[in-house]
Design an enzyme around this catalytic site. Sequence first.
Site, PDB file in Angstrom:
ATOM      1  N   HIS A 155      -9.446   1.629   5.050  1.00 20.46           N
ATOM      2  CA  HIS A 155      -8.570   1.276   5.958  1.00 20.46           C
ATOM      3  C   HIS A 155      -8.352   2.638   7.240  1.00 20.46           C
ATOM      4  CE1 HIS A 155      -4.343   3.050   7.022  1.00 20.46           C
ATOM      5  NE2 HIS A 155      -4.148   1.165   6.444  1.00 20.46           N
TER       6      HIS A 155
ATOM      7  N   GLU B  82      -5.357  -5.077  10.039  1.00 20.78           N
ATOM      8  CA  GLU B  82      -4.178  -4.138  11.130  1.00 20.78           C
ATOM      9  C   GLU B  82      -3.985  -2.720  12.263  1.00 20.78           C
ATOM     10  OE1 GLU B  82      -2.025  -2.913   6.514  1.00 20.78           O
ATOM     11  OE2 GLU B  82      -3.493  -1.531   7.237  1.00 20.78           O
TER      12      GLU B  82
ATOM     13  N   SER C 218       3.724  -1.593  10.488  1.00 18.57           N
ATOM     14  CA  SER C 218       5.223  -1.547  10.837  1.00 18.57           C
ATOM     15  C   SER C 218       5.847  -3.195  10.375  1.00 18.57           C
ATOM     16  CB  SER C 218       5.479  -1.268  11.909  1.00 18.57           C
ATOM     17  OG  SER C 218       4.865  -0.497  12.084  1.00 18.57           O
TER      18      SER C 218
ATOM     19  N   ASN D  81       0.720  -0.968  -0.118  1.00 15.08           N
ATOM     20  CA  ASN D  81       0.553   0.302  -0.462  1.00 15.08           C
ATOM     21  C   ASN D  81       0.748   1.157  -0.317  1.00 15.08           C
ATOM     22  OD1 ASN D  81      -2.217   1.675   0.074  1.00 15.08           O
ATOM     23  ND2 ASN D  81      -1.919   1.368   2.976  1.00 15.08           N
ATOM     24  N   TRP D  82       1.722   1.983  -1.174  1.00 11.76           N
ATOM     25  CA  TRP D  82       2.129   2.924  -1.648  1.00 11.76           C
ATOM     26  C   TRP D  82       1.110   3.875  -0.936  1.00 11.76           C
ATOM     27  CZ3 TRP D  82       4.388   2.808  -7.110  1.00 11.76           C
ATOM     28  CH2 TRP D  82       5.034   1.600  -7.240  1.00 11.76           C
TER      29      TRP D  82
ATOM     30  N   GLY E  56       3.340  -1.084   4.245  1.00 15.29           N
ATOM     31  CA  GLY E  56       2.998   0.452   4.018  1.00 15.29           C
ATOM     32  C   GLY E  56       5.120   0.505   3.155  1.00 15.29           C
ATOM     33  N   GLY E  57       5.415   1.262   4.232  1.00 15.90           N
ATOM     34  CA  GLY E  57       6.383   1.881   4.650  1.00 15.90           C
ATOM     35  C   GLY E  57       7.761   1.049   3.675  1.00 15.90           C
TER      36      GLY E  57
HETATM   37  P1  13P Z   1       3.402   0.417   7.487  1.00 16.31           P
HETATM   38  O1  13P Z   1       3.523  -0.624   6.833  1.00 16.31           O
HETATM   39  O2  13P Z   1       3.942   1.785   6.849  1.00 16.31           O
HETATM   40  O3  13P Z   1       3.300   0.717   8.716  1.00 16.31           O
HETATM   41  O4  13P Z   1       1.872   0.440   6.964  1.00 16.31           O
HETATM   42  C1  13P Z   1       0.670  -0.526   7.152  1.00 16.31           C
HETATM   43  C2  13P Z   1      -0.024   0.296   6.418  1.00 16.31           C
HETATM   44  O5  13P Z   1      -0.912   0.800   6.771  1.00 16.31           O
HETATM   45  C3  13P Z   1      -0.470  -1.303   4.829  1.00 16.31           C
HETATM   46  O6  13P Z   1      -2.148  -0.357   4.749  1.00 16.31           O
END
Ligand code: 13P
Length: 255
Positions: free
Chosen positions: A99, A171, A217, A9-10, A238-239
């Site tokens: 989300h 999440e 994370s 998820n960018w 995410g990151g």
């Molecule tokens: P991170 O991996 O940056 O914590 O984000 C998770 C997320 O919200 C993916 O949808």
Amino acid sequence: MRKPLVAGNWKMHKTASEATRLFQQLSNSYDQSLAGVDMVVCPPFTSLRSAQVTLEFDSNTEIKIGAQDVHWEPQGAFTGAISAAMLKDVSCTYCIVGHSERRGYFGETDEMVALKAAALAQVGIVPIVCCGESLETREEGGALSFVTAQIRAALENISAEDAKAIVIAYEPIWAIGTGRTALPEQAEEVCNALRETLQELYGKEVADAIRILYGGSLNPGNVESFVAMPNIDGGLVGGASLVAEDFIVLLKAFS
Ligand code: 13P
């Protein structure tokens, strides 16, 4: 057996030209060792067409394209919104809905999430339905009841037939972008409760077919402990999905 799935998820990152470079890096890194895992990238709307052009016509990759949101109406006067048919037309096969950032910053309710999931199912796009509790809810002992209620509400308009293909993502809000993951055992407890809820709604066969992801994370250093959990079938990242090498490590861990 459920095929693992890892989705990137960018969020609101990467211009269209930056995105094209990352698609190319992912495409170049793709090899048959990733065949055992479904790989999905969810760039911003502005890069979906470029994803289609870069990825769809590269016959060596099996990278699937996802969106981060959708509107539930098929068309109309909804300034700024994007319909499921528009996503389908740019080869999206997945779309994130519900989300916590959309719920928290954009006022998205359970009812809206249910409408979005149904609109996607109607055109054959797989919804990745997100749920997750706040730190406050967890500390009060309400995590399981909160997330299972979110999922019941989100799937209200989804038939057993369509449910088989959907993806759920757990999440915890307190683990997103904070560097603080849930303990793998905590995540497994929630994912197991989610599967029990799916079984109540649709029966065992469908519940056993649905992939449940963990997100929050996830990174190359902590992914292995989640892979070991029986009810966690992949990740929503995410990151770490913004760096090709890191994303590939996560994919390999689940494959
Ligand atoms: P991170 O991996 O940056 O914590 O984000 C998770 C997320 O919200 C993916 O949808």
